[in-house]
Design a protein around this motif. Structure first.
Motif, PDB file in Angstrom:
ATOM      1  N   GLY A  65       0.841  -1.209   0.000  1.00  9.91           N
ATOM      2  CA  GLY A  65       0.000   0.000   0.000  1.00  9.91           C
ATOM      3  C   GLY A  65       0.864   1.242   0.000  1.00  9.91           C
ATOM      4  N   GLU A  66       0.208   2.387   0.013  1.00  5.68           N
ATOM      5  CA  GLU A  66       0.916   3.656  -0.064  1.00  5.68           C
ATOM      6  C   GLU A  66       1.861   3.878   1.106  1.00  5.68           C
ATOM      7  N   GLU A  67       1.415   3.543   2.330  1.00  3.91           N
ATOM      8  CA  GLU A  67       2.265   3.752   3.511  1.00  3.91           C
ATOM      9  C   GLU A  67       3.533   2.915   3.425  1.00  3.91           C
ATOM     10  N   GLU A  68       3.395   1.638   3.084  1.00  8.60           N
ATOM     11  CA  GLU A  68       4.575   0.776   2.956  1.00  8.60           C
ATOM     12  C   GLU A  68       5.474   1.274   1.826  1.00  8.60           C
ATOM     13  N   ARG A  69       4.871   1.669   0.712  1.00  4.21           N
ATOM     14  CA  ARG A  69       5.652   2.184  -0.421  1.00  4.21           C
ATOM     15  C   ARG A  69       6.441   3.419   0.008  1.00  4.21           C
ATOM     16  N   ALA A  70       5.794   4.325   0.715  1.00 12.55           N
ATOM     17  CA  ALA A  70       6.470   5.542   1.178  1.00 12.55           C
ATOM     18  C   ALA A  70       7.588   5.198   2.162  1.00 12.55           C
ATOM     19  N   ASP A  71       7.333   4.270   3.077  1.00 14.92           N
ATOM     20  CA  ASP A  71       8.365   3.877   4.043  1.00 14.92           C
ATOM     21  C   ASP A  71       9.586   3.294   3.346  1.00 14.92           C
ATOM     22  N   ASN A  74      11.345   6.028   1.451  1.00 13.08           N
ATOM     23  CA  ASN A  74      12.056   6.902   2.388  1.00 13.08           C
ATOM     24  C   ASN A  74      13.345   6.265   2.885  1.00 13.08           C
ATOM     25  N   MET A 127       0.840   7.984  -5.860  1.00 19.53           N
ATOM     26  CA  MET A 127       1.531   6.849  -5.251  1.00 19.53           C
ATOM     27  C   MET A 127       1.163   5.516  -5.897  1.00 19.53           C
TER      28      MET A 127
END
Length: 174
Positions: A65-71, A74, A127
């Protein structure tokens, strides 16, 4: 010349991830063909580092998902962090920004290029615009650069193959 921070960079990452270079010479040739200016000779260590960069990048592609992708992205950006700098290359036109230290070996520079380019692509376009092909027998990674942001297939060939499959399934059930 390669726009190193956006669509060109994310497309280079996808190209190299989908068909990994087998030698340092192949890596150098494909990067040059993509418009990358190589400042140093390309070595076996660069090939290994490029493989590690592609492994990290593919985790971003496959994030749930977006949160995992962003993490994950990052984490790549933190590892790639450097001061942005204005630079020009002999034989090329004009000045441009690099988001990496000067004269890095290619493998290290690709890690930064993939991280920053993917971040610009996803932040600017959405994203969701990084994925794998939806055709069952294809797992090609691609960056969705379509106008609408609804690209589901890596190529017209895969889109057509899936359309034929759906048509035949409908005709068989009719």
């Amino acid at each position: 010349m390669l726009n190193p921070y956006g669509e060109d960079a994310v497309n280079l990452a996808a190209d190299l991830a989908n068909r990994r270079p087998e030698s340092a010479d192949e890596l150098a040739d494909r990067c040059r063909a993509a418009g990358l200016v190589l400042e140093l000779p390309v070595t076996a260590d660069d090939l290994s580092r490029a493989g590690a960069a592609l492994d990290a990048w593919e985790k971003v592609v496959d994030a749930a998902g977006e949160e995992e992708r962003a993490d994950l992205l990052n984490q790549m950006l933190a590892e790639a962090a450097a001061y942005p700098r204005l630079t020009s290359h002999p034989g090329t036109e004009g000045w441009h920004l690099h988001y990496r230290d000067a004269e890095q070996p290619l493998g290290r520079a690709l890690f930064t290029l993939f991280a920053v380019g993917t971040a610009f692509h996803l932040a600017g376009r959405g994203m969701h615009r990084l994925r794998r092909c939806e055709t069952a027998e294809c797992d090609t990674a691609f960056a969705d650069t379509s106008r609408t942001g609804r690209q589901r297939y890596c190529s017209h060939r895969c889109a057509n193959r899936d359309a034929v499959r759906r048509h035949r399934a409908r005709a068989a059930s009719a």
